[in-house]
Design an enzyme around this catalytic site. Structure first.
Site, PDB file in Angstrom:
ATOM      1  N   LYS A 191     -20.968 -24.638  24.143  1.00 47.38           N
ATOM      2  CA  LYS A 191     -19.043 -24.069  24.633  1.00 47.38           C
ATOM      3  C   LYS A 191     -18.238 -24.462  25.837  1.00 47.38           C
ATOM      4  O   LYS A 191     -18.369 -22.582  26.005  1.00 47.38           O
ATOM      5  CB  LYS A 191     -18.202 -23.729  23.426  1.00 47.38           C
ATOM      6  CG  LYS A 191     -16.881 -23.592  23.607  1.00 47.38           C
ATOM      7  CD  LYS A 191     -15.619 -22.595  23.717  1.00 47.38           C
ATOM      8  CE  LYS A 191     -14.550 -22.320  23.827  1.00 47.38           C
ATOM      9  NZ  LYS A 191     -13.819 -22.779  25.030  1.00 47.38           N
ATOM     10  N   GLU A 266     -22.490 -10.828  29.351  1.00 48.13           N
ATOM     11  CA  GLU A 266     -22.406 -10.930  30.990  1.00 48.13           C
ATOM     12  C   GLU A 266     -20.880 -11.033  31.305  1.00 48.13           C
ATOM     13  O   GLU A 266     -20.135 -11.989  30.792  1.00 48.13           O
ATOM     14  CB  GLU A 266     -23.160 -11.792  32.463  1.00 48.13           C
ATOM     15  CG  GLU A 266     -23.083 -11.697  33.165  1.00 48.13           C
ATOM     16  CD  GLU A 266     -21.921 -12.166  34.237  1.00 48.13           C
ATOM     17  OE1 GLU A 266     -21.232 -11.840  34.027  1.00 48.13           O
ATOM     18  OE2 GLU A 266     -22.449 -13.061  34.455  1.00 48.13           O
ATOM     19  N   CYS A 300     -17.588 -13.148  38.651  1.00 51.46           N
ATOM     20  CA  CYS A 300     -17.530 -11.797  38.197  1.00 51.46           C
ATOM     21  C   CYS A 300     -17.789 -10.618  39.136  1.00 51.46           C
ATOM     22  O   CYS A 300     -17.550  -9.322  38.926  1.00 51.46           O
ATOM     23  CB  CYS A 300     -18.190 -11.823  36.933  1.00 51.46           C
ATOM     24  SG  CYS A 300     -19.871 -12.692  36.956  1.00 51.46           S
ATOM     25  N   GLU A 397     -10.020  -5.881  36.946  1.00 50.22           N
ATOM     26  CA  GLU A 397     -10.343  -7.419  37.937  1.00 50.22           C
ATOM     27  C   GLU A 397      -9.307  -8.420  38.120  1.00 50.22           C
ATOM     28  O   GLU A 397      -9.079  -8.887  37.060  1.00 50.22           O
ATOM     29  CB  GLU A 397     -11.454  -7.130  36.687  1.00 50.22           C
ATOM     30  CG  GLU A 397     -12.261  -9.020  37.425  1.00 50.22           C
ATOM     31  CD  GLU A 397     -13.771  -8.919  36.324  1.00 50.22           C
ATOM     32  OE1 GLU A 397     -13.037  -9.365  35.052  1.00 50.22           O
ATOM     33  OE2 GLU A 397     -14.271  -9.886  36.671  1.00 50.22           O
TER      34      GLU A 397
HETATM   35  P1  NDP Z   1     -12.569 -15.692  28.841  1.00 51.39           P
HETATM   36  O1  NDP Z   1     -13.449 -14.703  28.477  1.00 51.39           O
HETATM   37  O2  NDP Z   1     -10.933 -15.500  27.507  1.00 51.39           O
HETATM   38  O3  NDP Z   1     -13.079 -17.224  28.633  1.00 51.39           O
HETATM   39  C1  NDP Z   1     -15.234 -17.059  28.427  1.00 51.39           C
HETATM   40  C2  NDP Z   1     -14.551 -18.338  27.615  1.00 51.39           C
HETATM   41  O4  NDP Z   1     -14.688 -17.679  26.579  1.00 51.39           O
HETATM   42  C3  NDP Z   1     -13.826 -19.107  27.348  1.00 51.39           C
HETATM   43  O5  NDP Z   1     -15.224 -20.667  27.370  1.00 51.39           O
HETATM   44  C4  NDP Z   1     -13.263 -19.540  26.629  1.00 51.39           C
HETATM   45  O6  NDP Z   1     -12.636 -20.327  25.894  1.00 51.39           O
HETATM   46  C5  NDP Z   1     -14.151 -18.721  25.795  1.00 51.39           C
HETATM   47  N1  NDP Z   1     -13.704 -17.938  24.812  1.00 51.39           N
HETATM   48  C6  NDP Z   1     -12.656 -16.948  24.868  1.00 51.39           C
HETATM   49  N2  NDP Z   1     -12.178 -16.290  24.061  1.00 51.39           N
HETATM   50  C7  NDP Z   1     -12.650 -16.080  23.208  1.00 51.39           C
HETATM   51  C8  NDP Z   1     -13.238 -15.929  21.476  1.00 51.39           C
HETATM   52  N3  NDP Z   1     -12.775 -14.711  21.349  1.00 51.39           N
HETATM   53  N4  NDP Z   1     -14.333 -15.940  20.990  1.00 51.39           N
HETATM   54  C9  NDP Z   1     -15.161 -16.689  21.576  1.00 51.39           C
HETATM   55  N5  NDP Z   1     -15.196 -18.029  22.941  1.00 51.39           N
HETATM   56  C10 NDP Z   1     -14.230 -17.342  22.711  1.00 51.39           C
HETATM   57  O7  NDP Z   1     -12.060 -15.485  30.346  1.00 51.39           O
HETATM   58  P2  NDP Z   1     -10.732 -16.323  30.701  1.00 51.39           P
HETATM   59  O8  NDP Z   1     -10.935 -17.796  30.732  1.00 51.39           O
HETATM   60  O9  NDP Z   1      -9.150 -16.373  29.914  1.00 51.39           O
HETATM   61  O10 NDP Z   1     -10.524 -15.604  31.794  1.00 51.39           O
HETATM   62  C11 NDP Z   1      -9.414 -14.569  31.909  1.00 51.39           C
HETATM   63  C12 NDP Z   1     -10.279 -13.161  32.860  1.00 51.39           C
HETATM   64  O11 NDP Z   1     -11.374 -13.369  32.343  1.00 51.39           O
HETATM   65  C13 NDP Z   1     -10.489 -13.259  33.933  1.00 51.39           C
HETATM   66  O12 NDP Z   1      -8.844 -13.542  34.655  1.00 51.39           O
HETATM   67  C14 NDP Z   1     -11.016 -12.709  35.024  1.00 51.39           C
HETATM   68  O13 NDP Z   1     -11.046 -11.155  34.859  1.00 51.39           O
HETATM   69  C15 NDP Z   1     -12.067 -12.342  33.748  1.00 51.39           C
HETATM   70  N6  NDP Z   1     -13.552 -13.787  33.454  1.00 51.39           N
HETATM   71  C16 NDP Z   1     -15.078 -13.001  33.518  1.00 51.39           C
HETATM   72  C17 NDP Z   1     -15.653 -13.787  33.904  1.00 51.39           C
HETATM   73  C18 NDP Z   1     -17.142 -13.156  34.337  1.00 51.39           C
HETATM   74  O14 NDP Z   1     -18.042 -14.133  34.941  1.00 51.39           O
HETATM   75  N7  NDP Z   1     -17.134 -12.259  33.893  1.00 51.39           N
HETATM   76  C19 NDP Z   1     -15.884 -15.178  34.110  1.00 51.39           C
HETATM   77  C20 NDP Z   1     -14.296 -15.856  33.463  1.00 51.39           C
HETATM   78  C21 NDP Z   1     -13.107 -14.493  33.400  1.00 51.39           C
HETATM   79  P3  NDP Z   1     -11.417 -21.177  26.213  1.00 51.39           P
HETATM   80  O15 NDP Z   1     -11.860 -21.473  27.868  1.00 51.39           O
HETATM   81  O16 NDP Z   1     -11.004 -22.370  25.579  1.00 51.39           O
HETATM   82  O17 NDP Z   1     -10.454 -20.612  26.609  1.00 51.39           O
END
Ligand code: NDP
Length: 829
Positions: A191, A266, A300, A397
């Site tokens: 996904k 991660e 990240c 973060e």
């Molecule tokens: P999320 O952790 O919400 O999203 C990452 C992925 O997980 C997306 O594909 C999202 O889908 C999916 N997802 C979200 N909620 C669920 C769930 N309950 N169960 C399964 N899958 C889920 O990151 P965000 O995009 O909302 O970003 C929010 C914050 O997260 C950022 O501001 C940053 O601080 C952090 N972040 C950290 C990352 C890293 O690499 N460590 C990467 C991205 C974000 P969908 O896109 O459809 O919501």
């Protein structure tokens, strides 16, 4: 403007990349379907979502919104495909992975432009970093597919893998997930993030192009609540690999608790960028640009906390401001642009909110004088000084182009400040003194440490976090183990452990005749008064005194001392006939807390030489061997097994101690040669304090099989011995005391396994929990571990044959006892 003027100002002109081929490709595919079983299918819901160009705010494409019916279909396709793909020879899988890498290169420009359009990151980055790394990842893993049979004997693929990726490196995160999964023979349902699906859809088309067997890769676009959450809970998914926020990672840990699904996470970071006063400050400035303004800070492992030695702080900050003034922000497809757009309005709002909070909390904010474009979602590079380490902007973060800076005086203070975070993903150290840098690197709690460089990635060098930055590694050989499991788990009939585990047939060690007992019947009674009086009578010419045996009630073992349980209660220990054969202390929450404190205080064990740790393990074996008959009798009393079997257990325990003494100075890291002038030192480090709940069966062997690898690798432990047969572990107190084991390295709390394990799993100062008990207990441990995202290793109620050298010892144990830190050391003048 004249040429002369350009020489004067050194201004860049615009250098736009054409978007037409990518826009045409999007137009031809509108609206996008879901990619299931190598077919494009309409979403069951009939619904579509809009993908927006963040640099303009305008729609780019319509992508399908999958729901649970689509997840079912994709997982079913993955399951059918796994039947064949999982058995496909490594060489054949290698050919497919090689083809993927080649096709990524063939479509590299289209992919780079699509990624820029969809995510807002600059074409310079997508073209020169994201896409080449994607190809490199598939090439590298083609090699592991080829070598799997010879390099990972005894392992097999886990099955259907659910993979959930974020929006910050859409195609690169896809590659980090799909390449190792396929190389190891798994099938995938992936996904992409809601905002950034387009390159994943182009990737799906490449799967058709290369003729990958149907169902091996399935891609479902849509929203978290309808796809991600459903995938995580799906009963036919064997593993979840997730990259994203720590909060979602935590919810996934809880949702999968007890399910038996493998999990790698991660997560977020707040990585330190440490600058010592002898660093080359001009290089440091460029390093900071790469650390925090690369990908608009939406990384990240972004170096978002600048820690500068006090005496050079003013100079560095002034140089940084000058550089920030020159950064170019704007249209991502302009090849002369340093920074592009923020991925979404929501993300932009969150960055703005945190920046305002920083100002409100008293930090000093600085931004360049130029203005951002008004169309699209842009945020300027931002620098905070006068930041206090406890404030929100120093701890949370931000995931945007925002740098907070703090100062330190000594290397020790730098390390303390760097580790003052709940995260542990990465760190950079800048100093021209390599001795200092290499001294500091191992002290940093982070999965990657870059020396005089930052944000370097390569498929050969595993990437992943310590602490709340998650667990598991992506890349390197260590990353492969996230996608396999030991073959014996499927080939042997796995039993579910009962509460009062029975006797397990002995297999591996045959005792020498000399070790065999004179009696081979189970004598499970308490050392009787008669035994004692008989012996005394012999020694005293027929005089027979009548006195009871001296009472022995083992206490708990904390900080090298035998201590009474806080509760003041004891618990009875029974033999299989239900007779009481002894008592042990009834440990409680406070005892566990004291034991954890003692284990932390003994943290210096990790820095002992490996030779020294090996010596102590040999010494424990030696002291145990002196008392093997006594230990065997205690096993017989507690379990009712035959004396021969008890002797086998003791002998196997001694052999196991020898194994881990042997491994202590041999389970080493490696040196990677990523494509740069330099090396990566992959160091296997101790995890820290490990809580261990031992199985009921094999009270001595089960206990030592878990404790020995943990301490051999430098961890300190808090152990709950066999709940039903704890006396073998408590008899070890004296063995430990006489074997030079430093105080606090092994702490033992007897009592009820599940409540005590729960305290360990809840404890924020415990870095990992190993649990060998019931299915329910395993679930509880996994669920509670989400608090500080500690690593867990549980048995889901299945037994393993502790006597067997494949199941009861070896690399699996050592891997669980270590985490890999990659230290990047570039060299050359
Ligand atoms: P999320 O952790 O919400 O999203 C990452 C992925 O997980 C997306 O594909 C999202 O889908 C999916 N997802 C979200 N909620 C669920 C769930 N309950 N169960 C399964 N899958 C889920 O990151 P965000 O995009 O909302 O970003 C929010 C914050 O997260 C950022 O501001 C940053 O601080 C952090 N972040 C950290 C990352 C890293 O690499 N460590 C990467 C991205 C974000 P969908 O896109 O459809 O919501």
């Amino acid at each position: 403007m004249k040429v002369m003027d350009i020489f004067e100002t050194m201004e860049y002109g615009p250098a736009p990349e054409a978007a037409t081929p990518a826009l045409n490709w999007l137009k031809e595919h509108q609206p996008f379907g879901l990619f299931i079983n190598n077919q494009w299918v309409k979403p069951a819901s009939g619904q579509y979502l809009e993908s927006i160009n963040p640099a303009t705010g305008k729609p780019l494409a319509q992508v399908a919104a999958a729901n649970d019916a689509d997840v079912d279909a994709a997982v079913a396709a993955g399951r059918v495909a796994f039947e064949t793909w999982g058995k496909t020879p490594g060489h054949v899988r290698a050919r497919y992975l090689y083809a993927i890498a080649r096709h990524i290169q063939k479509h590299s420009r289209l992919l780079a432009v699509l990624e820029s359009l969809d995510n807002g990151k600059s074409i310079r980055e997508t073209r020169d970093l994201d896409i080449p790394l994607v190809a490199r990842h598939f090439y590298y893993h083609a090699g592991w597919a080829q070598l799997m049979a010879s390099e990972l004997p005894g392992y097999e693929p886990v099955g259907v893998v659910g993979q959930i990726i974020p929006w910050n490196f859409p195609l690169l995160m896809l590659a980090w997930k799909i390449a190792p999964a396929l190389a190891m023979g798994n099938t995938v349902v992936l996904k992409p993030a809601r905002y950034t699906s387009l390159t994943a859809l182009k990737f799906a088309e490449i799967m058709q192009e290369i003729g990958l067997p149907a169902g091996v890769v399935n891609i479902l676009t849509g929203e978290a609540s309808h796809v991600g959450e459903v995938l995580v809970r799906h009963p036919d998914v064997n593993k979840i690999a997730f990259t994203g926020s720590t909060d979602v990672g935590r919810s996934i840990r809880r949702a999968t608790a007890g399910s038996g699904k493998k999990l790698s996470l991660e997560l977020g970071g707040k990585s330190p960028f440490i600058v010592f006063d002898d660093a080359d400050l001009d290089s440091v400035v460029e390093g900071v640009v790469d650390a925090i303004w690369f990908n608009q800070g939406q990384v990240c492992c972004a170096g978002s906390r600048l820690l500068v030695q006090e005496n050079i702080a003013d100079t560095l900050i002034s140089k940084l401001r000058t550089r920030m003034e020159k950064l170019r922000l704007g249209e991502p497809l302009d090849k002369a642009v340093d920074m592009g757009a923020i991925v979404s309005p929501g993300q932009l709002k969150e960055i703005s909110r945190l920046v305002s909070q920083g100002v409100a909390e008293g930090a000093e904010m600085w931004q360049p004088s130029w203005a951002c474009p008004t169309e699209g979602y842009f945020f300027p590079p931002t620098l905070f000084t006068n930041v206090s380490p406890a404030t929100t902007i120093a701890q949370v973060e931000i995931f945007g182009p925002v740098l907070v800076s703090m100062t330190f005086r000594t290397p020790a203070e730098a390390v303390a400040l760097a580790n003052n975070t709940r995260y542990g993903l990465a760190a950079s150290v800048w100093s021209e003194n390599i001795n200092l840098a290499l001294d500091v690197a191992p002290k940093l709690k982070a999965g990657s440490v870059w020396i005089n460089c930052t944000n370097l990635f390569d498929a050969s060098s595993g990437f992943g976090g310590y602490r709340e930055s998650g667990f598991g590694r992506e890349g390197g050989k260590e990353g492969l183990y996230e996608y396999v499991h030991p073959s014996w788990e499927t080939s042997s009939t796995r039993h579910t452990s009962a509460n009062h585990d029975g006797h397990v047939e002995a297999q591996s060690v045959t005792p020498s005749p000399a070790l065999d007992s004179e009696f081979d019947t189970a004598d499970t009674s308490l050392d009787s008064t008669e035994d004692v009086t008989d012996t005394v009578a012999e020694a005293s010419n027929g005089y027979v005194p009548t006195f009871p045996p001296i009472d022995r009630t083992p206490k708990l073992f904390v900080k090298g001392k035998q201590v009474r349980p806080d509760s003041g209660y004891s618990r009875d220990v029974y033999n299989p006939q239900g007779q009481v054969i002894g008592q042990v202390g009834e440990g409680n929450r406070k005892d566990i807390r004291n034991a954890v404190e003692a284990a932390h205080a003994a943290g210096g064990w990790a820095t002992n030489t490996t030779h020294n740790r090996a010596q102590i393990l040999y010494y424990i074996a030696e002291n145990l061997a002196i008392r093997e008959g006594e230990f065997a009798r205690k096993i017989v009393q507690q379990t009712g097994c035959l004396h021969t079997d008890a002797m086998i257990e003791v002998e196997t325990t001694i052999s196991r101690l020898f194994s881990y003494a042997a491994w202590a100075d041999k389970y080493e890291g490696s040196i990677h040669r990523p494509p740069l002038r330099g090396v990566t030192l992959a160091m296997k480090e101790a995890i820290g304090v490990i809580g261990i709940a031992c199985p009921n069966e094999h009270p001595l062997l089960g206990f030592i099989s878990l404790v020995a690898p943990a301490i051999a690798m430098g961890n300190t432990v808090v152990v709950i011995p066999s709940e039903t047969s704890p006396l073998s572990a408590t008899d070890c107190y004296q063995v430990f005391e006489t074997s030079d084991l430093p105080d606090g390295v092994v702490n033992i709390v007897t009592g009820e396994r599940d409540p005590l394990s729960q305290v360990l799993a809840d404890h924020d100062d415990v870095e990992a929990v190993w649990y060998f008990g019931s299915a329910e207990g395993s679930k509880n441990v996994e669920f509670a571990s989400a608090g500080n995202m500690k690593r867990t290793w549980v048995n889901y109620g299945h037994t393993r044959d502790w006597l067997d050298t494949v199941q009861g010892e070896g690399e699996e144990f050592l891997r669980e006892a270590t985490q890999v830190k990659n230290i990047w050391v570039p060299y050359g003048e």
